[in-house]
Design an enzyme around this catalytic site. Structure first.
Site, PDB file in Angstrom:
ATOM      1  CE1 TYR A  93      83.905 -55.594  52.464  1.00 23.76           C
ATOM      2  CE2 TYR A  93      86.094 -56.460  52.002  1.00 23.76           C
ATOM      3  CZ  TYR A  93      85.040 -55.625  51.675  1.00 23.76           C
ATOM      4  OH  TYR A  93      85.123 -54.829  50.559  1.00 23.76           O
ATOM      5  NE  ARG A 135      89.434 -58.797  50.321  1.00 28.14           N
ATOM      6  CZ  ARG A 135      88.420 -59.509  50.805  1.00 28.14           C
ATOM      7  NH1 ARG A 135      88.520 -60.118  51.959  1.00 28.14           N
ATOM      8  NH2 ARG A 135      87.307 -59.631  50.116  1.00 28.14           N
ATOM      9  CB  CYS A 163      75.123 -72.184  70.287  1.00 32.00           C
ATOM     10  SG  CYS A 163      75.315 -72.538  72.022  1.00 32.00           S
ATOM     11  N   PRO A 202      89.924 -49.640  46.260  1.00 29.41           N
ATOM     12  CG  PRO A 202      92.103 -49.065  46.930  1.00 29.41           C
ATOM     13  CD  PRO A 202      90.967 -48.637  46.022  1.00 29.41           C
ATOM     14  CE1 TYR A 214      81.450 -64.023  51.531  1.00 34.09           C
ATOM     15  CE2 TYR A 214      82.933 -63.159  53.208  1.00 34.09           C
ATOM     16  CZ  TYR A 214      81.814 -63.016  52.398  1.00 34.09           C
ATOM     17  OH  TYR A 214      81.074 -61.867  52.477  1.00 34.09           O
TER      18      TYR A 214
HETATM   19  N1  LLP Z   1      83.947 -51.329  44.833  1.00 40.26           N
HETATM   20  C1  LLP Z   1      82.769 -51.966  44.775  1.00 40.26           C
HETATM   21  C2  LLP Z   1      81.745 -51.508  43.856  1.00 40.26           C
HETATM   22  C3  LLP Z   1      82.535 -53.073  45.602  1.00 40.26           C
HETATM   23  O1  LLP Z   1      81.380 -53.698  45.540  1.00 40.26           O
HETATM   24  C4  LLP Z   1      83.546 -53.505  46.490  1.00 40.26           C
HETATM   25  C5  LLP Z   1      83.330 -54.650  47.364  1.00 40.26           C
HETATM   26  C6  LLP Z   1      84.753 -52.793  46.530  1.00 40.26           C
HETATM   27  C7  LLP Z   1      84.919 -51.718  45.671  1.00 40.26           C
HETATM   28  C8  LLP Z   1      85.871 -53.150  47.451  1.00 40.26           C
HETATM   29  O2  LLP Z   1      86.378 -54.431  47.261  1.00 40.26           O
HETATM   30  P1  LLP Z   1      87.735 -54.843  48.015  1.00 40.26           P
HETATM   31  O3  LLP Z   1      88.831 -53.991  47.472  1.00 40.26           O
HETATM   32  O4  LLP Z   1      87.534 -54.592  49.467  1.00 40.26           O
HETATM   33  O5  LLP Z   1      87.893 -56.275  47.715  1.00 40.26           O
HETATM   34  N2  LLP Z   1      82.311 -59.369  52.379  1.00 40.26           N
HETATM   35  C9  LLP Z   1      83.216 -59.924  51.395  1.00 40.26           C
HETATM   36  C10 LLP Z   1      83.668 -58.885  50.409  1.00 40.26           C
HETATM   37  C11 LLP Z   1      82.524 -58.215  49.701  1.00 40.26           C
HETATM   38  C12 LLP Z   1      83.001 -57.140  48.776  1.00 40.26           C
HETATM   39  C13 LLP Z   1      81.870 -56.330  48.286  1.00 40.26           C
HETATM   40  N3  LLP Z   1      82.227 -55.278  47.418  1.00 40.26           N
HETATM   41  C14 LLP Z   1      84.406 -60.531  52.111  1.00 40.26           C
HETATM   42  O6  LLP Z   1      84.428 -60.536  53.344  1.00 40.26           O
HETATM   43  O7  LLP Z   1      85.309 -61.078  51.471  1.00 40.26           O
END
Ligand code: LLP
Length: 435
Positions: free
Chosen positions: A393, A286, A363, A284, A336
């Site tokens: 993020y 986020r 801008c 995790p 997004y």
């Molecule tokens: N593990 C892997 C292999 C990943 O690629 C990611 C996220 C995570 C774990 C963690 O995911 P989380 O638990 O944070 O959802 N920039 C985008 C999110 C991109 C996520 C990329 N990989 C946003 O702002 O929503």
């Protein structure tokens, strides 16, 4: 964040600190990290997954201080670039607790990971198997690897952050047999130690059925590997992607609920395939850091703008509340179509709520931080506005668009504020120009 309340004159107080004092000391915009909140989320995951490894996904937000916090909380760390690896090591994360991801790791990055002794390398392509094999021979080491599997799940999230459907760049497909071929090839390579399979289906996911389908499919592959080679891989990583509440409409699962569901599906699938239950890990990002941070902005200008032509009696107005940051410190709304909320943070107001949009200073008209929010009609220049849920993020995807220096990160705890990432300066930006 968990430790917020309204104090004197209705101003927001976080971890015992009035946001007006934070703004006075550190300026705005500023990311405010409630350290106890972050730590408590690590603990919640660790308590829900006591026999599993919980990797914090550093891409969500990483700096040395956060590495130290999560290391102290017993977390592991997922990095996906040489830069993130450098921060992880500089922050003192024990290398054996680091997992190194990426679909296009360079030879230099792989070499660095091997020399640092990272715990797991998550292999993503045939070319990488070749590179890693050659490097492992050259360095005389035997890295432990996981195989990133593309399970073919359509996760219900924004297309840009879904990662397990077939037509995208990550991992080895189950369809067409790439995954089993890759697994057998690694098993045949004596300098690589295949520890297990890995799947990650996307990000900001609420519907846990995607995780269930994905677990089922990787375990089917696990059984095929056993049938082909007589080995049961001891580990399984189910990735991250657990959704958080950005607005009151979102209803995320708790870590306990996630743990219960994931374990249940893994147990039943293992029983069906007559497999020993592998050691599980999750990643995790986020869900650990997202809710622990809010961005504090100062309002600059406010405009009341007509929605529609003005000829229809139903046409309304919208207040455009411009703040001193924007898409450079939070690109997620523009990229997004993400939803955030906002609140007047420096005072209480009894003015009627009006439809408002919190916009930045960049801008372009897409420079929106919060699309729709009701804010008091008397919001005015000099007010502070807080946007919660910006831990993940936002700073990590921040840019210098329009030569706006990136905001600092301030950690607050027990009435103390401490700067953990300083504000960028114009000198920092100019220092990159060589002529
Ligand atoms: N593990 C892997 C292999 C990943 O690629 C990611 C996220 C995570 C774990 C963690 O995911 P989380 O638990 O944070 O959802 N920039 C985008 C999110 C991109 C996520 C990329 N990989 C946003 O702002 O929503």
């Amino acid at each position: 964040p968990r430790n917020t309340r309204r104090g004197d004159a209705g101003a927001l107080v976080v971890a015992g600190l009035d946001v007006r004092d934070i703004a006075a000391e550190f300026g705005t915009p500023v990311y405010v990290l409630d350290e106890d909140d972050l730590r408590s989320r690590c603990r919640d995951f660790r308590a829900a997954f006591p026999n599993e490894d919980v990797y914090y996904a550093g891409k969500a937000f990483l700096c040395r201080a956060v590495v130290r916090m999560i290391a102290e909380e017993g977390m592991f760390l997922d990095v996906c670039s040489g830069g993130e690896l450098a921060v992880a090591l500089a922050g003192g994360m024990p290398p054996e607790r680091i997992g190194f991801h990426g679909n296009n790791k360079s030879v230099a990055e792989l070499r660095r990971a091997l020399d640092a002794g990272v715990g797991r390398i998550i292999v993503d392509s045939f070319a990488e198997i070749d590179r890693l094999t050659a490097l492992a021979r050259e360095r005389g080491v035997r890295p432990r690897v996981l195989l990133r599997v593309t399970v073919g799940v359509e996760a219900h999230t924004h297309e840009f952050i879904a990662t397990a459907h077939e037509d995208q760049k990550f991992g080895f497909s189950l369809a067409g047999g790439a995954a089993i071929t890759a697994a057998l090839r690694i098993l045949d390579e004596d300098v690589l130690e295949l520890r297990g399979l890995h799947s990650h289906i996307g990000s900001q996911i609420f519907d846990t059925s995607g995780f269930e389908v994905s677990a089922r499919r990787v375990l089917t592959l696990q059984a095929q590997i056993r049938d082909a080679r007589g080995v049961e891989l001891p580990e399984l990583d189910l990735g991250g992607g657990f959704g958080i509440a950005y607005t009151t409409q979102d209803n995320p699962s708790t870590p306990e609920e996630l743990a219960k569901r994931l374990r249940k599906i893994v147990d039943s699938e293992c029983a069906a395939e007559r497999l020993a239950v592998p050691h599980l890990s999750i990643e995790p990002g986020r869900a650990i850091v997202g809710p622990a941070v809010f961005t504090l902005y100062e309002v600059g200008t406010v405009k009341s703008v007509l929605i529609g032509t003005g000829n229809d009696p139903a046409d309304g107005r919208r207040a455009y509340v411009s703040v001193d940051g924007g898409m450079s410190d939070n690109i997620r709304t523009a990229l997004y179509d993400a939803s955030y909320s906002a609140t007047l943070a420096s005072r209480a107001s009894v003015a009627e709520p009006v439809l408002a949009r919190v916009v930045g200073k960049h801008c372009e008209s897409g420079d929106i931080v919060v699309k729709d929010e009701f804010l008091p009609a008397d919001v005015q220049p000099g007010d502070l506005v807080a946007v919660p849920g910006t831990g993940a993020y936002c700073r990590s995807m921040a840019s210098n668009y329009n030569h706006v220096p990136r905001p600092p990160v301030v950690a607050v705890r027990n009435g103390q504020a401490r700067l953990i990432v300083r504000r960028e300066t114009e000198e920092d930006l100019l220092a990159l120009d060589v002529e």
